[in-house]
Design a protein around this motif. Structure first.
Motif, PDB file in Angstrom:
ATOM      1  N   VAL A  64      20.891  29.816  57.727  1.00  0.00           N
ATOM      2  CA  VAL A  64      21.231  29.984  56.314  1.00  0.00           C
ATOM      3  C   VAL A  64      20.538  28.882  55.528  1.00  0.00           C
ATOM      4  O   VAL A  64      20.803  27.704  55.737  1.00  0.00           O
ATOM      5  N   TYR A  93      25.913  39.233  57.120  1.00  0.00           N
ATOM      6  CA  TYR A  93      25.668  38.072  56.285  1.00  0.00           C
ATOM      7  C   TYR A  93      26.484  38.186  55.008  1.00  0.00           C
ATOM      8  O   TYR A  93      26.890  39.265  54.596  1.00  0.00           O
ATOM      9  N   PHE A 133      30.701  35.520  54.727  1.00  0.00           N
ATOM     10  CA  PHE A 133      30.121  35.732  56.051  1.00  0.00           C
ATOM     11  C   PHE A 133      31.184  36.271  57.001  1.00  0.00           C
ATOM     12  O   PHE A 133      32.311  35.793  57.034  1.00  0.00           O
TER      13      PHE A 133
END
Length: 412
Positions: A273, A333, A328
């Motif tokens: 991320v 995602y 998340f």
């Protein structure tokens, strides 16, 4: 699917589930105890200091299992029996019940004398405060016991000596019938008990049970909770820190929990991320907030996991989806900011309700906004942007929320 982690002590602690990093500490304490049994006729009271939720029970459960080759082990959960009128008496009955093959004569005699000694113990226990540096000592006022023996053909001192004799008989009996030559009694959850019960049990063990020669006591202690109990009863008469030093012969401390990555990694994986690993970013977030108490952290992460699992079962256009946001989950995602914000709000809501109210006090925010605008309007045009930035940095978010939040965590 990721499983919720319970807040109970871990019974089968191993390297895989040692989220709190206590095995190394436990192994060190185990080595110390096993290497110093010849000292137990003088050193009887051990304390393991750690705040609520730091893993004391898990560490002591691990010790209980690992010490069975050298010790007869007992695990007394004080909170389970706190409703009893006489906690020291209950502990003694617990020990006798757990001692296999003890003769009924021993049990009957020791309970008879113990009942008289423990009744009214709270009123009789006194704290002597000699001149520094000796510190306070635990003592008893025998006159408070007189009423318990007025109708008996035995004095307080005779009962005390008889109890000592019977306790030594109990020690000899259990150590003769088993290969283990020493007893260790773990005392857990004292921090959950009422102040009077805490002091009564500590005093009874220190005054009466330490006459044994083969038995040691190992307490899991939240130092702040016990100190508050002492201050509740004795006010400013005695310093709580000195009292604990007098009660316990040896003390250990739980390891610090600054590194929460292993625990966080149970809920968040290491997917990338913004060029960093998600689990590391989340762990660093909690570390920056100084929110690293394992039990509290598990509660926050468990609640987040419930939301994440629910989110996976909702379509984006579902009427409830907007309340969870794009966080998340295990399978998808999300938006990192919304994830962090969700964790932050859960934390504040669960443990700092007054601060949570401040977060949504829009009248307070309006007040600060007006102050910011007023300051800007009184600045030259060339300085206005710098004033906006400076004012916002020192406005309600940073001053009233962030600093307050960090301050509260640092003192918890």
């Amino acid at each position: 699917m990721t499983k919720l982690l319970h807040n109970l002590p871990i019974e089968d602690l191993n390297k895989e589930n040692d989220y709190l990093g206590v095995i190394d500490k436990a192994n060190l304490i185990q080595t110390i105890l096993e290497s110093n049994t010849e000292q137990f006729h003088e050193i009887k009271m051990f304390a393991l200091y750690g705040e609520w939720g730091s893993g004391k029970s898990t560490l002591m459960k691990y010790l209980e299992q690992n010490l069975k080759d050298d010790f007869n082990t007992f695990f007394f959960d004080t909170w389970q029996f706190e409703k009893d009128d006489n906690l020291p008496q209950t502990m003694l009955e617990f020990l006798l019940k757990k001692s296999e093959d003890l003769g009924e004569k021993i049990s009957g005699d020791i309970l008879k004398f113990a009942e008289k000694l423990f009744r009214g113990l709270g009123e009789s226990v006194k704290i002597k405060v000699p001149l520094y540096p000796q510190g306070p000592s635990v003592d008893i006022n025998p006159s408070e016991f007189v009423k318990e023996f007025e109708k008996e053909n035995i004095s307080f001192y005779e009962a005390l000596e008889s109890f000592k004799t019977e306790f030594l008989r109990w020690e000899d009996d259990i150590t003769k019938k088993k290969p283990q030559k020493y007893n260790i009694i773990f005392i857990d959850d004292l921090d959950r008990c009422e102040p009077e019960n805490v002091l009564n049990l500590l005093s009874a063990i220190k005054l009466f049970f330490t006459y044994g020669e083969k038995t040691i006591f190992f307490f899991g202690v939240d130092k702040k909770a016990v100190q508050q109990a002492i201050q509740t009863k004795y006010k400013d008469v005695v310093k709580s820190e000195e009292y604990l030093e007098k009660i316990f012969d040896i003390s250990f401390s739980m390891p610090e929990h600054d590194n929460v990555l292993k625990l966080v990694s149970t809920y968040f994986d290491d997917r990338s991320v913004e060029g960093e690993r998600l689990n590391e970013k989340i762990a660093d977030f909690f570390k920056q907030l100084q929110f690293t108490n394992p039990r509290r952290l598990k509660k926050v992460l468990n609640k987040y996991l419930l939301l994440a699992n629910a989110s996976e079962n909702l379509h984006h256009n579902h009427k409830y989806a907007k309340y969870i946001g794009e966080i998340f989950t295990e399978e998808s995602y999300g938006n990192y900011f919304e994830t962090i914000l969700s964790l932050y709000l859960i934390t504040v809501k669960e443990f700092y309700p007054e601060l949570f109210k401040t977060l949504f006090d829009f009248k307070l925010k309006e007040k600060y906004l007006r102050e910011v605008v007023f300051k800007i309007d009184n600045q030259p045009i060339s300085n206005k942007w710098g004033s906006v930035r400076q004012s916002l940095e020192s406005s309600c978010y940073k001053t009233e929320i962030k600093k307050s939040f960090l301050k509260r965590f640092s003192t918890t």
